[in-house]
Scaffold this motif. Sequence first.
Motif, PDB file in Angstrom:
ATOM      1  N   ASP A 115     -12.510 -47.723   4.313  1.00  0.00           N
ATOM      2  CA  ASP A 115     -13.154 -46.468   3.939  1.00  0.00           C
ATOM      3  C   ASP A 115     -12.137 -45.335   4.046  1.00  0.00           C
ATOM      4  O   ASP A 115     -11.690 -44.975   5.137  1.00  0.00           O
ATOM      5  N   ARG A 116     -11.748 -44.790   2.892  1.00  0.00           N
ATOM      6  CA  ARG A 116     -10.748 -43.718   2.871  1.00  0.00           C
ATOM      7  C   ARG A 116     -11.368 -42.387   2.447  1.00  0.00           C
ATOM      8  O   ARG A 116     -10.663 -41.417   2.186  1.00  0.00           O
ATOM      9  N   ALA A 117     -12.692 -42.341   2.362  1.00  0.00           N
ATOM     10  CA  ALA A 117     -13.352 -41.135   1.877  1.00  0.00           C
ATOM     11  C   ALA A 117     -13.066 -39.928   2.761  1.00  0.00           C
ATOM     12  O   ALA A 117     -12.765 -38.834   2.274  1.00  0.00           O
ATOM     13  N   ALA A 118     -13.144 -40.097   4.090  1.00  0.00           N
ATOM     14  CA  ALA A 118     -12.945 -38.968   5.006  1.00  0.00           C
ATOM     15  C   ALA A 118     -11.522 -38.419   4.888  1.00  0.00           C
ATOM     16  O   ALA A 118     -11.319 -37.193   4.885  1.00  0.00           O
ATOM     17  N   MET A 119     -10.558 -39.301   4.795  1.00  0.00           N
ATOM     18  CA  MET A 119      -9.167 -38.867   4.700  1.00  0.00           C
ATOM     19  C   MET A 119      -8.920 -38.101   3.403  1.00  0.00           C
ATOM     20  O   MET A 119      -8.277 -37.038   3.390  1.00  0.00           O
ATOM     21  N   LEU A 120      -9.454 -38.628   2.284  1.00  0.00           N
ATOM     22  CA  LEU A 120      -9.272 -37.952   1.003  1.00  0.00           C
ATOM     23  C   LEU A 120     -10.028 -36.621   0.960  1.00  0.00           C
ATOM     24  O   LEU A 120      -9.551 -35.638   0.394  1.00  0.00           O
ATOM     25  N   THR A 121     -11.200 -36.609   1.566  1.00  0.00           N
ATOM     26  CA  THR A 121     -11.975 -35.360   1.607  1.00  0.00           C
ATOM     27  C   THR A 121     -11.207 -34.280   2.357  1.00  0.00           C
ATOM     28  O   THR A 121     -11.131 -33.120   1.915  1.00  0.00           O
ATOM     29  N   GLN A 122     -10.629 -34.641   3.477  1.00  0.00           N
ATOM     30  CA  GLN A 122      -9.848 -33.675   4.257  1.00  0.00           C
ATOM     31  C   GLN A 122      -8.654 -33.168   3.462  1.00  0.00           C
ATOM     32  O   GLN A 122      -8.342 -31.969   3.470  1.00  0.00           O
ATOM     33  N   MET A 124      -8.320 -33.016   0.156  1.00  0.00           N
ATOM     34  CA  MET A 124      -8.777 -32.165  -0.943  1.00  0.00           C
ATOM     35  C   MET A 124      -9.230 -30.790  -0.445  1.00  0.00           C
ATOM     36  O   MET A 124      -8.993 -29.768  -1.091  1.00  0.00           O
ATOM     37  N   GLN A 125      -9.892 -30.770   0.712  1.00  0.00           N
ATOM     38  CA  GLN A 125     -10.318 -29.495   1.278  1.00  0.00           C
ATOM     39  C   GLN A 125      -9.117 -28.631   1.652  1.00  0.00           C
ATOM     40  O   GLN A 125      -9.125 -27.412   1.468  1.00  0.00           O
ATOM     41  N   SER A 126      -8.079 -29.269   2.174  1.00  0.00           N
ATOM     42  CA  SER A 126      -6.872 -28.536   2.536  1.00  0.00           C
ATOM     43  C   SER A 126      -6.207 -27.933   1.304  1.00  0.00           C
ATOM     44  O   SER A 126      -5.763 -26.777   1.321  1.00  0.00           O
ATOM     45  N   LEU A 127      -6.175 -28.692   0.222  1.00  0.00           N
ATOM     46  CA  LEU A 127      -5.583 -28.184  -1.014  1.00  0.00           C
ATOM     47  C   LEU A 127      -6.419 -27.050  -1.611  1.00  0.00           C
ATOM     48  O   LEU A 127      -5.897 -26.040  -2.075  1.00  0.00           O
ATOM     49  N   SER A 128      -7.731 -27.220  -1.603  1.00  0.00           N
ATOM     50  CA  SER A 128      -8.607 -26.219  -2.220  1.00  0.00           C
ATOM     51  C   SER A 128      -8.581 -24.891  -1.472  1.00  0.00           C
ATOM     52  O   SER A 128      -8.914 -23.842  -2.035  1.00  0.00           O
ATOM     53  N   SER A 129      -8.164 -24.903  -0.219  1.00  0.00           N
ATOM     54  CA  SER A 129      -8.095 -23.662   0.552  1.00  0.00           C
ATOM     55  C   SER A 129      -6.870 -22.829   0.196  1.00  0.00           C
ATOM     56  O   SER A 129      -6.743 -21.691   0.638  1.00  0.00           O
ATOM     57  N   ASP A 130      -5.971 -23.408  -0.597  1.00  0.00           N
ATOM     58  CA  ASP A 130      -4.754 -22.694  -1.008  1.00  0.00           C
ATOM     59  C   ASP A 130      -4.656 -22.764  -2.528  1.00  0.00           C
ATOM     60  O   ASP A 130      -3.972 -23.625  -3.082  1.00  0.00           O
ATOM     61  N   PRO A 131      -5.352 -21.866  -3.243  1.00  0.00           N
ATOM     62  CA  PRO A 131      -5.377 -21.917  -4.714  1.00  0.00           C
ATOM     63  C   PRO A 131      -3.985 -21.889  -5.339  1.00  0.00           C
ATOM     64  O   PRO A 131      -3.744 -22.556  -6.348  1.00  0.00           O
ATOM     65  N   GLN A 132      -3.075 -21.128  -4.781  1.00  0.00           N
ATOM     66  CA  GLN A 132      -1.737 -21.036  -5.353  1.00  0.00           C
ATOM     67  C   GLN A 132      -1.034 -22.404  -5.336  1.00  0.00           C
ATOM     68  O   GLN A 132      -0.433 -22.828  -6.332  1.00  0.00           O
TER      69      GLN A 132
END
Length: 332
Positions: A115-122, A124-132
């Motif tokens: 199960d890699r969902a939690a790792m990928l979710t984290q 993606m959330q980190s990337l989305s917090s930095d739009p630039q």
Amino acid sequence: MTIEAFTPIITTDHPKSDPIYRQIAQQINQLILNGTLTGGGKLPTHRALADHLAVTVGTVTRAYAEAERQGLVEARIGAGTFVSQANKPNWVYNYSEASPADGCNFGYNIPPQLDRAAMLTQAMQSLSSDPQQLNQLMLYQDPQGLTAHRQIIAQWLQQKDIAIDAERMHFTSGGQHAAQLALSAFCHGGDTVLVESVSYPGFLSLAKQQQVTVKSVEMDGEGLIPASLEKACQLYQPRLIYCTPTMQNPTTVTMSEQRRRDILAVCQQHQVLIIEDDVNGLMPTRRPSPLVNLNSEQVIHIGGYRSVSRLATLRLYPSPYSPSKTAKYRTA
């Protein structure tokens, strides 16, 4: 088969006639099509066919090599040349969404279905917090990969005792992609690549797609046998050697440090590059040095993060001694 099956009539006087070796290869193709030659049948020796057709042994050797490049025949060290099996299955990954009843599939050497969902979710959330940063990643990138990413990975690998220069590192879409780049950069149709006698079928499929001839080298409990590799290098003058020194696929054998040095010595003597498939190299807690550490000038290193993140992101390390080789990857 009887040697009389070959017609000793070769056209040489017509200015537009094909070279003799190609005419012989065409005869082999016709004999296969009309059923005279069948899968698994042994062809005459080079000397016998040369005498029968009144041509040189070298001409027959080139004819057999051309027929092998076309997939019509296959040469076996010490046994001769045989007609290829037309119905011999090619390697494909038979994907199934259903898990095996016992939870394991030993047909493939692939990461377990974790199960890699939690790792990928984290991530993606980190990337989305930095739009630039996210917008930057959505743009076209340098084929070699972002410099900052390569430096981070190189530093991490150095902590794992893998000597890598970030300037010689290329990111790829997977180990198969990395191997394809190596074949495209350094081989042409008809070239020969050596592999272990039991080898990763995905690489064999790539070689076939590239019209590269594959020859096997005998193995023992430590992988490639140096004496057999020496003989194959003398016989075939290969462009590359593909091997998996650590946890070989599919046998799982691992080369000792001395065996690695012996293999490198043979390759250096014959000026043959090694594709070191090291995607499992980080899995053992105690492991010998990768080939790239022992002789970076002779090794193209393919590695990955299976044992760490179970993701499919992999890396390719071209030989750092020649910047021209790095340029080949950028255009492959």
